[in-house]
Design a protein around this motif. Structure first.
Motif, PDB file in Angstrom:
ATOM      1  N   ARG A  73      30.918 101.733 -14.070  1.00 33.19           N
ATOM      2  CA  ARG A  73      30.244 101.803 -12.741  1.00 33.19           C
ATOM      3  C   ARG A  73      29.408 103.224 -12.627  1.00 33.19           C
ATOM      4  O   ARG A  73      28.441 103.216 -12.337  1.00 33.19           O
ATOM      5  CB  ARG A  73      31.436 102.100 -11.836  1.00 33.19           C
ATOM      6  CG  ARG A  73      30.893 102.144 -10.286  1.00 33.19           C
ATOM      7  CD  ARG A  73      31.971 101.999  -9.316  1.00 33.19           C
ATOM      8  NE  ARG A  73      31.328 101.542  -7.643  1.00 33.19           N
ATOM      9  CZ  ARG A  73      31.220 102.632  -6.993  1.00 33.19           C
ATOM     10  NH1 ARG A  73      31.532 103.931  -7.165  1.00 33.19           N
ATOM     11  NH2 ARG A  73      30.585 102.304  -5.834  1.00 33.19           N
ATOM     12  N   ARG A  74      29.922 104.133 -13.625  1.00 33.99           N
ATOM     13  CA  ARG A  74      29.179 105.293 -13.719  1.00 33.99           C
ATOM     14  C   ARG A  74      27.677 105.083 -14.427  1.00 33.99           C
ATOM     15  O   ARG A  74      26.825 105.694 -14.164  1.00 33.99           O
ATOM     16  CB  ARG A  74      29.896 106.371 -14.674  1.00 33.99           C
ATOM     17  CG  ARG A  74      29.419 107.589 -14.659  1.00 33.99           C
ATOM     18  CD  ARG A  74      30.448 108.792 -15.424  1.00 33.99           C
ATOM     19  NE  ARG A  74      31.709 108.642 -14.666  1.00 33.99           N
ATOM     20  CZ  ARG A  74      32.836 108.517 -15.448  1.00 33.99           C
ATOM     21  NH1 ARG A  74      32.859 108.275 -16.819  1.00 33.99           N
ATOM     22  NH2 ARG A  74      34.027 108.428 -14.821  1.00 33.99           N
ATOM     23  N   GLN A  75      27.872 104.016 -15.353  1.00 38.12           N
ATOM     24  CA  GLN A  75      26.251 103.874 -16.065  1.00 38.12           C
ATOM     25  C   GLN A  75      25.578 103.469 -15.122  1.00 38.12           C
ATOM     26  O   GLN A  75      24.238 103.445 -15.226  1.00 38.12           O
ATOM     27  CB  GLN A  75      26.814 102.676 -17.111  1.00 38.12           C
ATOM     28  CG  GLN A  75      27.183 103.112 -18.472  1.00 38.12           C
ATOM     29  CD  GLN A  75      27.574 102.120 -19.222  1.00 38.12           C
ATOM     30  OE1 GLN A  75      26.892 101.006 -19.105  1.00 38.12           O
ATOM     31  NE2 GLN A  75      28.679 102.292 -20.026  1.00 38.12           N
ATOM     32  N   ILE A  76      25.783 102.736 -14.119  1.00 30.85           N
ATOM     33  CA  ILE A  76      24.963 101.853 -12.966  1.00 30.85           C
ATOM     34  C   ILE A  76      24.647 102.461 -11.771  1.00 30.85           C
ATOM     35  O   ILE A  76      23.821 102.380 -11.241  1.00 30.85           O
ATOM     36  CB  ILE A  76      25.206 100.384 -12.902  1.00 30.85           C
ATOM     37  CG1 ILE A  76      26.684 100.000 -12.371  1.00 30.85           C
ATOM     38  CG2 ILE A  76      24.921  99.553 -14.265  1.00 30.85           C
ATOM     39  CD1 ILE A  76      26.872  98.747 -11.954  1.00 30.85           C
ATOM     40  N   MET A  77      25.803 103.321 -11.477  1.00 30.83           N
ATOM     41  CA  MET A  77      26.012 104.118 -10.213  1.00 30.83           C
ATOM     42  C   MET A  77      26.103 105.445 -10.332  1.00 30.83           C
ATOM     43  O   MET A  77      27.605 105.586 -10.244  1.00 30.83           O
ATOM     44  CB  MET A  77      26.549 103.208  -9.234  1.00 30.83           C
ATOM     45  CG  MET A  77      26.333 101.854  -8.991  1.00 30.83           C
ATOM     46  SD  MET A  77      27.499 100.999  -7.865  1.00 30.83           S
ATOM     47  CE  MET A  77      27.066 101.834  -6.138  1.00 30.83           C
ATOM     48  N   PRO A  78      25.176 106.410 -10.335  1.00 30.50           N
ATOM     49  CA  PRO A  78      25.723 107.780 -10.659  1.00 30.50           C
ATOM     50  C   PRO A  78      26.626 108.363  -9.470  1.00 30.50           C
ATOM     51  O   PRO A  78      27.317 109.255  -9.834  1.00 30.50           O
ATOM     52  CB  PRO A  78      24.364 108.640 -10.246  1.00 30.50           C
ATOM     53  CG  PRO A  78      23.067 107.438 -10.605  1.00 30.50           C
ATOM     54  CD  PRO A  78      23.833 106.221 -10.155  1.00 30.50           C
ATOM     55  N   VAL A  79      26.631 107.638  -8.207  1.00 31.19           N
ATOM     56  CA  VAL A  79      27.906 108.243  -7.452  1.00 31.19           C
ATOM     57  C   VAL A  79      29.084 108.136  -7.877  1.00 31.19           C
ATOM     58  O   VAL A  79      30.077 109.001  -7.302  1.00 31.19           O
ATOM     59  CB  VAL A  79      27.457 107.417  -6.025  1.00 31.19           C
ATOM     60  CG1 VAL A  79      28.083 105.832  -6.320  1.00 31.19           C
ATOM     61  CG2 VAL A  79      28.414 107.797  -4.791  1.00 31.19           C
TER      62      VAL A  79
END
Ligand code: SAH
Length: 338
Positions: free
Chosen positions: A221-227
């Motif tokens: 998730r971190r790879q696609i969504m910086p949030v």
């Protein structure tokens, strides 16, 4: 020129009184603007000609323009709206077969700064927040243009609504009161600003909540969504449980299926584990290409398998139709390009 859509009812009452008119004129104007959605003063038949002429000299109903309009083969209509400062954002009218719902998908910001890697809006950066009346103007534009009454509003256009919190809450109140749309029919979609989700629960009328989850594995998730770096899955989950407890409502989890990345059997299992104790519906959204081909669409077979794996564990799942894909109005494709 004053745009009347800027005013609350109280403010409009003062405005007409300043013009030497009776207060009740404001209610009449409100009804023409919000219920009957007329686009010019001459159509306001119960308002006398003198007052209409006076209004024409100092006011307009909306100060926005339709810069561009595209109609999809499935009936979806996308509008590019130009605001008074020249900035533009998109809103979309969606119709679903066999239902009497007419949904307006509205933007809350010009651009967005959340930086989701698969989203066209994010690629264009952040410009500014929209004012409450600029959000209402999008809905009124659709109503004026089609002559139809919107029944549902989703904050799923450009921008992250919870990053424009006060304006979005004010807009929701007005949509509910002035356009007479029930709070259950108003949905905020967020990439997961956890503290703001909790804050939302304190509103007098709490809107329906949709979460752009897209992945239940923190590293991916971190790879696609910086949030995910700021409010990770654990923290997000706490805020969702808080929302469900506090409101008694379910949340909708939106999940973009990206081929080979988020659509695998392993990811389906992670999603099941993540939502184990959460009251939710899952909406699977096949990835819509946005021009850069870093990510792939899922295959029909993988969508079917992913859906099956969730359903076989008792989850409620729908697959979102790709509405308006032929006019770049599908999820995540709104970029406001002109
Ligand atoms: N910022 C809010 C509102 C945007 S809603 C949010 O993140 O929820 C737009 C929805 O479309 C979000 O769920 C978003 O993640 C999704 N989306 C973005 N790009 C997409 C793409 N290329 N294909 C499919 N869905 C996409």
């Amino acid at each position: 020129m004053d745009a009347l859509v800027k005013f609350s009812l109280d403010e409009l009452e003062k405005y007409v009184e300043n013009m030497g008119e009776k207060k009740f004129r404001a209610k009449q104007l409100f009804s023409w603007i919000y219920s009957k959605s007329v686009s010019n003063f001459d159509l306001m038949s119960d308002i006398n000609k003198d007052f209409r002429e006076k209004l024409k000299n100092c006011a307009v109903i909306l100060d926005t323009k339709i810069k561009k309009k595209q109609v999809s083969s499935d009936g979806t209509i996308k509008y590019l709206i130009e605001f008074s400062d020249g900035n533009c954002a998109e809103c979309v009218l969606m119709r679903f077969d066999n239902r009497s719902n007419l949904s307006a998908c509205v933007s809350s910001q010009v651009g967005c700064y959340m930086g989701c890697d698969f989203c066209a809006t994010a690629k264009r950066g952040f410009v500014r927040n929209l004012e409450p009346y600029e959000i209402l103007s999008q809905i009124l534009t659709i109503q004026q243009d089609t002559g139809l009454k919107i029944t549902n509003v989703v904050f799923m256009g450009q921008g992250e609504p919870l990053n424009n919190y006060d304006n979005v809450c004010e807009a929701i109140e007005r949509i509910n009161k002035y356009l007479n749309i029930g709070i259950r029919r108003i949905t905020i979609s967020t990439c997961g600003i956890a503290p703001k989700i909790k804050q939302l629960c304190e509103m007098e009328l709490v809107p329906t909540l949709a979460i752009s989850l897209h992945c239940a594995d923190s590293n991916t998730r971190r790879q696609i969504m910086p949030v995910e770096n700021k409010y990770n899955l654990d923290e997000l989950k706490k805020s969702l449980i808080y929302y469900c407890d506090k409101t008694g409502k379910r949340v909708t989890l939106e999940y973009v299926l990206i081929g080979g990345l988020t659509d695998t059997k392993e990811m389906a299992q992670k999603l099941c584990d993540y939502i184990n104790d959460l009251k939710c519906n899952i909406n699977l959204i096949p990835y819509n290409p946005i021009g850069v081909d870093k990510y792939k669409k899922p295959t029909k077979k993988d969508i079917m398998i992913f859906k099956y794996l969730l359903e076989s564990q008792g989850k409620k799942v729908t697959v979102r139709l790709e509405r308006g894909a032929d006019i770049d109005a599908a999820c995540g494709q709104l970029a406001g390009k002109i």
